[in-house]
Design an enzyme around this catalytic site. Sequence first.
Site, PDB file in Angstrom:
ATOM      1  CG  ASN A 191      -0.361  -0.132   2.570  1.00  0.00           C
ATOM      2  OD1 ASN A 191       0.584   0.552   2.585  1.00  0.00           O
ATOM      3  ND2 ASN A 191      -0.873  -0.845   3.520  1.00  0.00           N
ATOM      4  NE  ARG A 192      -1.300   7.236  -0.811  1.00  0.00           N
ATOM      5  CZ  ARG A 192      -1.517   8.302  -2.045  1.00  0.00           C
ATOM      6  NH1 ARG A 192      -0.579   8.560  -2.371  1.00  0.00           N
ATOM      7  NH2 ARG A 192      -2.558   7.844  -2.373  1.00  0.00           N
ATOM      8  CG  PHE A 193       2.415   3.573   5.879  1.00  0.00           C
ATOM      9  CD1 PHE A 193       2.842   4.967   6.499  1.00  0.00           C
ATOM     10  CD2 PHE A 193       2.764   2.636   6.482  1.00  0.00           C
ATOM     11  CE1 PHE A 193       3.376   5.010   7.494  1.00  0.00           C
ATOM     12  CE2 PHE A 193       3.292   2.719   7.924  1.00  0.00           C
ATOM     13  CZ  PHE A 193       3.900   3.859   8.334  1.00  0.00           C
ATOM     14  CD  GLU A 194       2.155  -2.576   3.423  1.00  0.00           C
ATOM     15  OE1 GLU A 194       1.621  -3.312   4.484  1.00  0.00           O
ATOM     16  OE2 GLU A 194       1.638  -2.817   2.260  1.00  0.00           O
ATOM     17  CG  ASP A 260      -5.733 -10.813   3.735  1.00  0.00           C
ATOM     18  OD1 ASP A 260      -4.320 -10.589   3.619  1.00  0.00           O
ATOM     19  OD2 ASP A 260      -6.061 -10.703   5.051  1.00  0.00           O
TER      20      ASP A 260
END
Length: 463
Positions: A191-194, A260
């Site tokens: 995701n964006r944060f990761e 998931d």
Amino acid sequence: MRKILVIGDLIADYYLWGKSERLSPEAPVPILEVKKESKSLGGAANVANNLISLGAQVFLCGVVGDDLEGKHFINALKIREVDTSGVLIDKTRCTTLKTRIIVQNQQIVRVDKEIKDPLNADLRKNLLDFVAEKIQEMDGIILSDYNKGVLDFKITQTIIALANKHYKLILCDPKGKDYSKYSHASLITPNRFELEQALHLKLDGDANLLKALQILQETYHIAMPLVTLSEQGIAFLEKNELINCPTIAKEVYDVTGAGDTVIASLTLSLLESKNLKEACEFANAAAAVVVGKMGSALASLEEIALILNQTHPKILSLEKLLNILEYNKQKVVFTNGCFDILHKGHASYLQKAKALGDILIVGLNSDASIKRLKGDKRPIVGEKDRAFLLASLSCVDYIVVFEEDTPIGLIQALKPDILVKGADYLDKEVIGSEFAKETCLMAFEEGYSTSAIIEKIKRAYND
């Protein structure tokens, strides 16, 4: 049915649902009055659960503790018909348990019970031996990394190398900041944060999104770089260009397990269409379904179809269907018809046809084709609605609408193992039989016909 191997961290999700209207006299904290308790499969098991919901056959590989929670977890997997032969018992750890407290449909706290230690030597060997044994028969592999100790660097890279050796699609849901762990995977789904954390790059516009995806491809050799952007959908790299695939979600109640759902739906869609844009659109629709529900929810094909403009993933063009069947080893059954005003006779006929093989394909006459065959008053039900109704039958795997008067072109292209026609063709030539390995004539259930239904309606409304 696609065979998918899911490897990763297994998590038991436990929910306490209730209301809170009082403060405790013991401390300035709210009191939860529990109204309902529920358990669900989390982590890699939720990926498996999503795949099952989308019609795949799933083999799960991971670790649970030698405890009551682990036994319940394995039983729950078996109830969902997940193959658990790769689920290993670790006597040194507890089964990972996440307890969420929900008040008035809002999650207020989560309590985690877990051990994140790497697997011991025996468990590592058993896990990799299982993967090596199963990988050749799989259509795709998913690594679901929740950083709970199963997918360390060496295990992850060993599995990716095995997948590439056998030319298997392998997707990774990453965790942590070291993405060299996932290098040479087919696709990863940060995701964006990761992705910001891993690349130390603020993804605050298209220019930086493009740069980040290029780094994934050039530095980490990810074949299909992708990032999920929450309410903004999914962005991916295609021919060195940034492609944005917007979200479809209208209401968001709970994002638990949405990642998931995305990786499960991406995997199956990529295996079917081999087109990343189509796969992202399908994944966005699946995510839109689950975030509109509470808890680790699932998306069915029917729910996804309703979001995708009333279309259905079983309804395909001939070109797409041939692409799907290119490496198919299962027995294909083909039949065709108008199926105008679907009734029990039709359903019974199709169930018997499916029983002859593994995959049932229905060739469906278009509206124009029916008008030429039966006159201007037919069909009663339009081709889109007829196709959607057929797709709702579990015995039907795929539907192809054809414009011609006969399905000979379809049969010639598909070359089915078994061609099924009604028993009324007993003394007639069955069109396309020369392109099938076997032709089977099957009787319709007596007392059911579209013509009889039409006449009954006419009589009823003429009275």
